[in-house]
Scaffold this motif. Structure first.
Motif, PDB file in Angstrom:
ATOM      1  N   PRO A   1      12.587  -7.929   2.052  1.00  0.00           N
ATOM      2  CA  PRO A   1      12.578  -7.228   3.343  1.00  0.00           C
ATOM      3  C   PRO A   1      13.403  -5.950   3.349  1.00  0.00           C
ATOM      4  O   PRO A   1      13.124  -5.033   4.115  1.00  0.00           O
ATOM      5  CB  PRO A   1      13.146  -8.278   4.312  1.00  0.00           C
ATOM      6  N   ASP A   2      14.451  -5.879   2.514  1.00  0.00           N
ATOM      7  CA  ASP A   2      15.324  -4.705   2.479  1.00  0.00           C
ATOM      8  C   ASP A   2      14.884  -3.708   1.428  1.00  0.00           C
ATOM      9  O   ASP A   2      15.683  -2.861   0.995  1.00  0.00           O
ATOM     10  CB  ASP A   2      16.772  -5.142   2.197  1.00  0.00           C
ATOM     11  N   PHE A   3      13.640  -3.757   0.984  1.00  0.00           N
ATOM     12  CA  PHE A   3      13.181  -2.904  -0.112  1.00  0.00           C
ATOM     13  C   PHE A   3      13.305  -1.425   0.254  1.00  0.00           C
ATOM     14  O   PHE A   3      13.850  -0.625  -0.514  1.00  0.00           O
ATOM     15  CB  PHE A   3      11.734  -3.267  -0.463  1.00  0.00           C
TER      16      PHE A   3
ATOM     17  N   LEU B   1      16.002   1.279  -1.399  1.00  0.00           N
ATOM     18  CA  LEU B   1      15.521   2.443  -2.154  1.00  0.00           C
ATOM     19  C   LEU B   1      16.078   3.738  -1.585  1.00  0.00           C
ATOM     20  O   LEU B   1      16.244   4.725  -2.310  1.00  0.00           O
ATOM     21  CB  LEU B   1      14.003   2.470  -2.159  1.00  0.00           C
ATOM     22  N   ASP B   2      16.369   3.766  -0.254  1.00  0.00           N
ATOM     23  CA  ASP B   2      16.990   4.965   0.316  1.00  0.00           C
ATOM     24  C   ASP B   2      18.414   5.168  -0.194  1.00  0.00           C
ATOM     25  O   ASP B   2      18.899   6.305  -0.283  1.00  0.00           O
ATOM     26  CB  ASP B   2      16.982   4.866   1.847  1.00  0.00           C
ATOM     27  N   ARG B   3      19.095   4.068  -0.535  1.00  0.00           N
ATOM     28  CA  ARG B   3      20.472   4.193  -1.044  1.00  0.00           C
ATOM     29  C   ARG B   3      20.517   4.431  -2.546  1.00  0.00           C
ATOM     30  O   ARG B   3      21.582   4.709  -3.093  1.00  0.00           O
ATOM     31  CB  ARG B   3      21.243   2.889  -0.743  1.00  0.00           C
ATOM     32  N   LEU B   4      19.404   4.316  -3.226  1.00  0.00           N
ATOM     33  CA  LEU B   4      19.399   4.430  -4.682  1.00  0.00           C
ATOM     34  C   LEU B   4      19.893   5.780  -5.184  1.00  0.00           C
ATOM     35  O   LEU B   4      20.653   5.815  -6.175  1.00  0.00           O
ATOM     36  CB  LEU B   4      17.983   4.140  -5.209  1.00  0.00           C
ATOM     37  N   PRO B   5      19.534   6.933  -4.586  1.00  0.00           N
ATOM     38  CA  PRO B   5      20.062   8.204  -5.113  1.00  0.00           C
ATOM     39  C   PRO B   5      21.591   8.273  -5.089  1.00  0.00           C
ATOM     40  O   PRO B   5      22.198   8.940  -5.930  1.00  0.00           O
ATOM     41  CB  PRO B   5      19.434   9.257  -4.194  1.00  0.00           C
ATOM     42  N   ASP B   6      22.237   7.602  -4.134  1.00  0.00           N
ATOM     43  CA  ASP B   6      23.699   7.637  -4.065  1.00  0.00           C
ATOM     44  C   ASP B   6      24.335   6.605  -4.989  1.00  0.00           C
ATOM     45  O   ASP B   6      25.365   6.888  -5.629  1.00  0.00           O
ATOM     46  CB  ASP B   6      24.151   7.384  -2.623  1.00  0.00           C
ATOM     47  N   GLU B   7      23.749   5.428  -5.067  1.00  0.00           N
ATOM     48  CA  GLU B   7      24.348   4.362  -5.863  1.00  0.00           C
ATOM     49  C   GLU B   7      23.905   4.404  -7.324  1.00  0.00           C
ATOM     50  O   GLU B   7      24.639   3.966  -8.213  1.00  0.00           O
ATOM     51  CB  GLU B   7      24.001   3.001  -5.253  1.00  0.00           C
ATOM     52  N   GLY B   8      22.691   4.867  -7.588  1.00  0.00           N
ATOM     53  CA  GLY B   8      22.228   4.971  -8.969  1.00  0.00           C
ATOM     54  C   GLY B   8      21.592   3.706  -9.491  1.00  0.00           C
ATOM     55  O   GLY B   8      20.586   3.761 -10.190  1.00  0.00           O
ATOM     56  N   VAL B   9      22.168   2.533  -9.171  1.00  0.00           N
ATOM     57  CA  VAL B   9      21.649   1.253  -9.652  1.00  0.00           C
ATOM     58  C   VAL B   9      21.763   0.242  -8.517  1.00  0.00           C
ATOM     59  O   VAL B   9      22.753   0.259  -7.764  1.00  0.00           O
ATOM     60  CB  VAL B   9      22.419   0.751 -10.893  1.00  0.00           C
TER      61      VAL B   9
ATOM     62  N   LEU C   1      18.057  -6.550  -6.143  1.00  0.00           N
ATOM     63  CA  LEU C   1      17.665  -7.309  -4.962  1.00  0.00           C
ATOM     64  C   LEU C   1      17.114  -8.654  -5.401  1.00  0.00           C
ATOM     65  O   LEU C   1      16.477  -8.759  -6.452  1.00  0.00           O
ATOM     66  CB  LEU C   1      16.601  -6.562  -4.153  1.00  0.00           C
ATOM     67  N   THR C   2      17.372  -9.660  -4.560  1.00  0.00           N
ATOM     68  CA  THR C   2      16.848 -11.001  -4.833  1.00  0.00           C
ATOM     69  C   THR C   2      15.816 -11.329  -3.769  1.00  0.00           C
ATOM     70  O   THR C   2      16.017 -11.062  -2.575  1.00  0.00           O
ATOM     71  CB  THR C   2      17.969 -12.043  -4.808  1.00  0.00           C
ATOM     72  N   ALA C   3      14.679 -11.917  -4.178  1.00  0.00           N
ATOM     73  CA  ALA C   3      13.616 -12.261  -3.247  1.00  0.00           C
ATOM     74  C   ALA C   3      14.092 -13.307  -2.250  1.00  0.00           C
ATOM     75  O   ALA C   3      15.068 -14.033  -2.486  1.00  0.00           O
ATOM     76  CB  ALA C   3      12.391 -12.771  -4.005  1.00  0.00           C
TER      77      ALA C   3
ATOM     78  N   LEU D   1       2.736  -0.711  -4.159  1.00  0.00           N
ATOM     79  CA  LEU D   1       3.931  -1.454  -4.556  1.00  0.00           C
ATOM     80  C   LEU D   1       4.739  -1.875  -3.335  1.00  0.00           C
ATOM     81  O   LEU D   1       5.249  -3.003  -3.279  1.00  0.00           O
ATOM     82  CB  LEU D   1       4.786  -0.595  -5.495  1.00  0.00           C
ATOM     83  N   ARG D   2       4.866  -0.998  -2.357  1.00  0.00           N
ATOM     84  CA  ARG D   2       5.600  -1.347  -1.134  1.00  0.00           C
ATOM     85  C   ARG D   2       4.917  -2.505  -0.418  1.00  0.00           C
ATOM     86  O   ARG D   2       5.581  -3.388   0.111  1.00  0.00           O
ATOM     87  CB  ARG D   2       5.681  -0.144  -0.203  1.00  0.00           C
ATOM     88  N   ALA D   3       3.555  -2.511  -0.405  1.00  0.00           N
ATOM     89  CA  ALA D   3       2.834  -3.610   0.235  1.00  0.00           C
ATOM     90  C   ALA D   3       3.141  -4.940  -0.431  1.00  0.00           C
ATOM     91  O   ALA D   3       3.253  -5.975   0.228  1.00  0.00           O
ATOM     92  CB  ALA D   3       1.331  -3.323   0.210  1.00  0.00           C
ATOM     93  N   HIS D   4       3.306  -4.930  -1.778  1.00  0.00           N
ATOM     94  CA  HIS D   4       3.634  -6.166  -2.497  1.00  0.00           C
ATOM     95  C   HIS D   4       5.076  -6.594  -2.248  1.00  0.00           C
ATOM     96  O   HIS D   4       5.386  -7.790  -2.161  1.00  0.00           O
ATOM     97  CB  HIS D   4       3.426  -5.968  -4.003  1.00  0.00           C
ATOM     98  N   MET D   5       5.974  -5.624  -2.117  1.00  0.00           N
ATOM     99  CA  MET D   5       7.396  -5.943  -2.068  1.00  0.00           C
ATOM    100  C   MET D   5       7.902  -6.265  -0.661  1.00  0.00           C
ATOM    101  O   MET D   5       8.952  -6.894  -0.520  1.00  0.00           O
ATOM    102  CB  MET D   5       8.217  -4.771  -2.633  1.00  0.00           C
TER     103      MET D   5
END
Length: 533
Positions: free
Chosen positions: A99-101, A105-113, A116-118, A90-94
């Protein structure tokens, strides 16, 4: 009467109404159960926790482990050549589209939601974390395709992958083509078409089926792989190595450039032939051993010098087996016992590996061999054996001639001293040693004409003769006429000294004792003082 009829009618309709009500309730319950059973059966068949089974691209991860995914999401993971876990694919596709994938994802545990736009604004990625699970959803900005249940994301991924593959084949520096079962070329890449177009006549266009450049079944060129050459219109030839791969009923072919390989093989073959011819004419026996100390190369001279049969050497014996064979034929100096000889051979191998081995072998048969061991790259070793019997015999004869000549001049009563063209003392005889009380071969006196003139001057009465004698070697007049004088030693004896020129620029000095009347004396008439000088 009227009331009675109405009451009787009501008594008759009540059971019927209750029956209808019960029947309706049972039918409704049955329908609900049937729907629930069908839904449960469908869910158990699909094995997914997503209600959206037909469309949508959603992934559910527990850390890096994929818990579940929609069919479109699984189809997206199956595309491309990236291997590994689902998270890595999935990372290879994204990465190309978002570019900020990784940072998002590292900030997701703190923000929850997050969303991202391609980069090309063709899709939106939304991610949320609930209960330790990460849900990632991809949504296309355009309408989803309504036919076949395929979504636009999967179609775009397939289209991009197809474009990448076409670009790779178009830019490939090697020729590739596809042949049908009937042998027709049904597809070719750009390199093949470009090479085929070079052989077309001016104004001629490419036709179908595509022209064939290589013939199948051609004989290989000094190798196991099939190699063929193409000749340009200018006469230049190019070699190619053909690689074939069966793909169903068709056959895929690749033509790898082999000009450099062919040139290298030809150069190596010529170099090997040159070395072989050179080694074949060498009088020195040459044996090259690999890192396992097995014979890898030898020349005919080794057969003559060792006496070993060709079939034995062709079996690639080890170094110790070769030395054992030479020992059986008395081609190695025989030690007192085998253990000592074996230790000498081990020392030989170690010394040759370090490049320090060089010995002279005196064989029981009278021959004399010079044996040299030298290390080669990658742990190999070369052993060179040379028959120097003739050289040793010549040296021995030369030494015998010198000893004979020395013995002859020692019989002369006159003291003789011979100097080379450079003024260096070459030889003297016994009469000279007795006269002057020293042996120049063991003396620390400077053994040149000038040095010995000083020594002679110290044992004679004062005279100017020695100054002229010191210049005799470089004075042409003196060398043509010679130099002669009578000298008085410090012990009172009279000595006649003559300097004469010899061929090649050498000089002969003669000393003769004279009596009081000027006649020559014989025997040892030295004084005790000069004897101890």
């Amino acid at each position: 009467m009227i009331r009675l009829e109405l009451g009787e009618k009501m008594d008759l309709d009540l059971p019927m109404a209750l029956g209808l009500l019960v029947t309706s309730i049972l039918a409704a319950i049955t329908g609900v159960l049937a729907v629930a059973a069908l839904q449960k059966r469908g869910d158990s068949r699909r094995g997914t926790i997503f209600a959206d089974r037909g469309g949508g691209t959603t992934f559910l991860f527990d850390g890096d482990a994929l818990v579940d995914a929609t069919p479109n999401a699984r189809a997206l993971l199956s595309l491309g050549s990236a291997g590994g876990a689902a998270w890595s694919r999935l990372r290879a596709h994204m990465q190309d589209r978002f570019p900020d994938f990784d940072r998002a994802l590292d900030r997701l545990p703190d923000e929850g939601v997050l969303a991202l736009t391609a980069t090309d604004r063709s899709m939106v990625l939304s991610a949320e974390m609930r209960g330790g699970l990460t849900r990632i959803t991809l949504m296309d900005m355009e309408e989803e395709l309504s036919s076949g249940g395929a979504d636009l994301l999967t179609l775009r991924a397939i289209t991009e992958e197809l474009a990448q593959l076409r670009s790779v084949l178009a830019q490939a520096p090697i020729m590739a083509w596809r042949e049908s079962a009937q042998g027709q070329i049904v597809w070719a890449n750009s390199a093949y078409l470009l090479r085929a177009s070079q052989d077309l006549d001016p104004g001629q266009d490419m036709t179908w089926p595509l022209p064939r450049l290589f013939e199948t079944g051609a004989a290989p060129h000094n190798g196991s792989n099939q190699r063929q050459k193409l000749q340009r219109s200018g006469g230049k030839e190019n070699w190619f190595e053909l690689v074939q791969h069966q793909d169903g009923q068709n056959q895929v072919n690749y033509a790898l450039p082999a000009d450099a390989l062919i040139a290298a093989e030809d150069a190596l073959r010529d170099f090997t032939q040159t070395l072989t011819k050179t080694f074949a004419h060498l009088p020195i026996g040459l044996a090259i051993f690999d890192r396992q100390r097995q014979l890898a190369l030898f020349n005919p001279a080794l057969l003559e010098l060792t006496g070993l049969p060709p079939d034995f050497l062709s079996m690639r014996p080890t170094l110790f087996a070769l030395l054992d064979g030479m020992r059986e034929r008395n081609m190695i100096p025989e030690p007192k016992d085998y253990r000592t000889w074996r230790k000498q051979m081990v020392d030989l191998e170690k010394a040759a590996s370090s490049g320090l081995y060089e010995e002279t072998w005196s064989l029981p048969g009278g021959q004399t061999y010079r044996v040299i061991g030298r290390p080669h790259p990658n742990g190999a070793m070369a052993l060179m054996i040379e028959d120097i019997s003739t050289e040793i015999s010549r040296i021995r004869r030369y030494r015998a001639d010198l000893e004979l000549g020395q013995a002859v001049i020692d019989e002369f009563d006159q003291g003789l001293a011979v100097f080379s063209s450079t003024g260096q003392l070459v030889m003297t005889n016994a009469a000279y040693d007795d006269l002057w009380g020293n042996d120049p071969s063991t003396s620390v006196i400077n053994a040149t004409i000038s040095g010995l003139c000083n020594h002679w001057r110290d044992h004679c009465a004062p005279t100017t003769f020695w100054a002229e004698a010191a210049r005799f070697r470089t004075c042409e007049i003196s060398r043509d006429q010679g130099l002669h004088s009578e000298l008085r030693l410090v012990d009172g004896r009279l000595v006649e000294c003559r300097f004469s020129a010899l061929p090649g620029g050498s000089t002969l000095v003669r000393f003769r004792l004279l009596g009081r009347d000027g006649s020559g004396l014989q025997g040892d008439t030295r004084s005790p003082a000069l004897k101890t000088a």
